[in-house]
Design a protein around this motif. Structure first.
Motif, short mmCIF file in Angstrom:
data_model
loop_
_atom_site.label_atom_id
_atom_site.label_comp_id
_atom_site.label_asym_id
_atom_site.label_seq_id
_atom_site.Cartn_x
_atom_site.Cartn_y
_atom_site.Cartn_z
N LEU A 262 16.14 13.32 8.26
CA LEU A 262 15.61 13.24 9.62
C LEU A 262 15.77 11.86 10.23
CD1 LEU A 262 12.34 15.31 9.13
CD2 LEU A 262 14.32 15.96 10.50
N SER A 263 15.76 11.82 11.53
CA SER A 263 15.85 10.56 12.27
C SER A 263 14.57 9.75 12.09
CB SER A 263 16.05 10.86 13.76
OG SER A 263 15.78 9.72 14.54
N PRO A 264 14.68 8.44 12.01
CA PRO A 264 13.48 7.60 11.95
C PRO A 264 12.61 7.74 13.20
CG PRO A 264 15.43 6.31 11.38
CD PRO A 264 15.91 7.65 11.86
N ALA A 265 13.18 8.24 14.28
CA ALA A 265 12.42 8.41 15.52
C ALA A 265 11.58 9.69 15.54
CB ALA A 265 13.38 8.42 16.71
N ALA A 266 11.75 10.57 14.57
CA ALA A 266 11.01 11.84 14.54
C ALA A 266 9.51 11.58 14.42
CB ALA A 266 11.48 12.70 13.37
N LEU A 267 8.71 12.36 15.13
CA LEU A 267 7.25 12.25 15.07
C LEU A 267 6.66 13.03 13.90
CD1 LEU A 267 6.36 12.73 18.85
CD2 LEU A 267 6.54 10.58 17.56
N GLY A 268 7.42 14.03 13.46
CA GLY A 268 6.94 14.91 12.39
C GLY A 268 7.98 15.98 12.14
N VAL A 269 7.59 16.95 11.32
CA VAL A 269 8.52 18.02 10.97
C VAL A 269 7.76 19.32 10.74
CG1 VAL A 269 8.48 17.48 8.49
CG2 VAL A 269 10.48 18.62 9.47
N PHE A 270 8.32 20.40 11.20
CA PHE A 270 7.81 21.73 10.85
C PHE A 270 8.47 22.12 9.54
CE2 PHE A 270 7.32 22.02 15.52
CZ PHE A 270 5.99 22.40 15.59
N VAL A 271 7.70 22.68 8.62
CA VAL A 271 8.24 23.14 7.34
C VAL A 271 7.90 24.62 7.18
CG1 VAL A 271 8.15 22.88 4.82
CG2 VAL A 271 8.01 20.86 6.29
N LEU A 272 8.93 25.42 6.94
CA LEU A 272 8.80 26.84 6.66
C LEU A 272 9.59 27.15 5.41
CD1 LEU A 272 8.79 26.66 9.98
CD2 LEU A 272 8.90 29.11 9.76
N LEU A 273 9.29 28.27 4.79
CA LEU A 273 10.03 28.74 3.63
C LEU A 273 10.83 29.98 4.01
CD1 LEU A 273 7.28 28.34 0.90
CD2 LEU A 273 9.12 26.75 1.47
N GLY B 260 -7.18 30.65 3.33
CA GLY B 260 -8.57 30.73 2.91
C GLY B 260 -9.16 29.34 2.76
N LYS B 261 -9.36 28.91 1.52
CA LYS B 261 -9.97 27.60 1.26
C LYS B 261 -8.96 26.47 1.18
CE LYS B 261 -13.89 29.62 -0.99
NZ LYS B 261 -15.13 29.27 -1.58
N ARG B 262 -7.69 26.78 1.36
CA ARG B 262 -6.66 25.74 1.33
C ARG B 262 -5.65 26.02 2.44
NH1 ARG B 262 -1.94 27.46 -1.15
NH2 ARG B 262 -2.07 29.52 -2.08
N VAL B 263 -4.75 25.07 2.64
CA VAL B 263 -3.69 25.23 3.63
C VAL B 263 -2.33 25.11 2.95
CG1 VAL B 263 -5.05 24.41 5.61
CG2 VAL B 263 -3.71 22.77 4.25
N GLY B 264 -1.30 25.57 3.63
CA GLY B 264 0.06 25.50 3.11
C GLY B 264 1.06 25.79 4.21
N VAL B 265 2.30 25.95 3.83
CA VAL B 265 3.35 26.21 4.81
C VAL B 265 3.28 27.65 5.30
CG1 VAL B 265 4.86 24.41 3.98
CG2 VAL B 265 5.03 26.68 3.00
N PRO B 266 3.71 27.84 6.53
CA PRO B 266 4.30 26.95 7.50
C PRO B 266 3.33 25.83 7.91
CG PRO B 266 4.53 29.23 8.23
CD PRO B 266 3.64 29.22 7.05
N ALA B 267 3.92 24.68 8.23
CA ALA B 267 3.09 23.52 8.56
C ALA B 267 3.83 22.58 9.50
CB ALA B 267 2.71 22.77 7.29
N TRP B 268 3.03 21.79 10.22
CA TRP B 268 3.51 20.64 10.97
C TRP B 268 3.04 19.42 10.19
CZ3 TRP B 268 6.58 18.37 14.29
CH2 TRP B 268 6.25 17.11 14.80
N LYS C 121 6.92 15.26 -7.12
CA LYS C 121 7.86 15.51 -8.23
C LYS C 121 7.83 16.99 -8.60
CE LYS C 121 8.58 11.07 -9.21
NZ LYS C 121 9.61 10.47 -8.44
N GLY C 122 8.92 17.46 -9.18
CA GLY C 122 8.98 18.81 -9.73
C GLY C 122 8.75 19.90 -8.70
N ASP C 123 7.96 20.89 -9.07
CA ASP C 123 7.72 22.03 -8.19
C ASP C 123 6.54 21.85 -7.24
OD1 ASP C 123 9.84 23.77 -8.63
OD2 ASP C 123 8.97 24.49 -10.50
N ALA C 124 6.04 20.62 -7.10
CA ALA C 124 4.97 20.36 -6.14
C ALA C 124 5.53 20.50 -4.73
CB ALA C 124 4.40 18.96 -6.35
N GLY C 125 4.78 21.19 -3.89
CA GLY C 125 5.19 21.35 -2.51
C GLY C 125 4.29 20.57 -1.57
N ALA C 126 4.50 20.76 -0.29
CA ALA C 126 3.75 20.03 0.74
C ALA C 126 2.26 20.32 0.69
CB ALA C 126 4.30 20.37 2.11
#
Length: 181
Positions: A74-85, A116-124, A137-142
């Motif tokens: 991503l560009s250094p100018a990006a404010l953020g990113v949407f992540v989907l699977l 429910g008690k946690r959040v995950g993707v899709p995400a901003w 590291k490894g299989d850890a996700g956002a």
């Protein structure tokens, strides 16, 4: 799964990945795909093309490397990113619109699908959290970072139904066929 699940054919045509690209375009016209295992076959079999393909050469090291490859592209100018699977084809369109509207209204705030008690993707994910994501590291996700960061939840129907096994695929495929018919 016995094959690259991103290339699975949907009822009525198209691929699982092509469908995900369509979902992502509801969030941003600048839709990128990070691909690892199966690239370029997955690219060839995809019925829709993103604005850019990012190849993750380190895909064998786990999910975190795909997230990192995408962020580093991503560009250094990006404010953020949407992540989907690619494996959540039953995501509700209205829920994705809420995610997009919240991110545009408050781009400095992390927003993610409620599980429910946690959040995950899709995400901003705002740029302020990228440093933490780059340390995964490894299989850890956002989700690990999002849940520590006080991310605001967004209700998006369909987040619980992903495609990880042949049984999941049969169930999701049946629901997609019902929606198409």
């Amino acid at each position: 799964m016995g094959c690259y699940k991103q290339a699975l054919k949907l009822p009525g045509g198209g691929s699982l990945l092509g469908h995900a690209i369509g979902q992502a375009r509801q969030l941003s016209a600048q839709t990128w795909v990070v691909a690892g295992a199966g690239f370029p076959l997955v690219r060839f079999r995809c019925n829709r093309q993103p604005a850019r393909w990012v190849v993750n050469e380190r895909w064998r090291e786990g999910l975190s490397t795909s997230l990192i490859a995408g962020l580093q592209a991503l560009s250094p100018a990006a404010l953020g990113v949407f992540v989907l699977l690619a494996d959540q084809p039953l995501l509700d369109t209205e829920g994705l619109r809420r995610l997009s509207a919240n991110a545009r209204r408050k781009p400095e705030v992390p927003w993610a699908a409620s599980y429910g008690k946690r959040v995950g993707v899709p995400a901003w994910i705002p740029k302020s959290l990228w440093g933490d994501l780059l340390l995964l590291k490894g299989d850890a996700g956002a989700g690990v970072v999002l849940n520590r960061a006080g991310t605001r939840p967004v209700e998006i129907a369909g987040v619980q139904q992903d495609v990880d096994t042949p049984q999941d695929w049969q169930q999701v495929r049946g629901q997609l066929a019902e929606q198409a018919g």
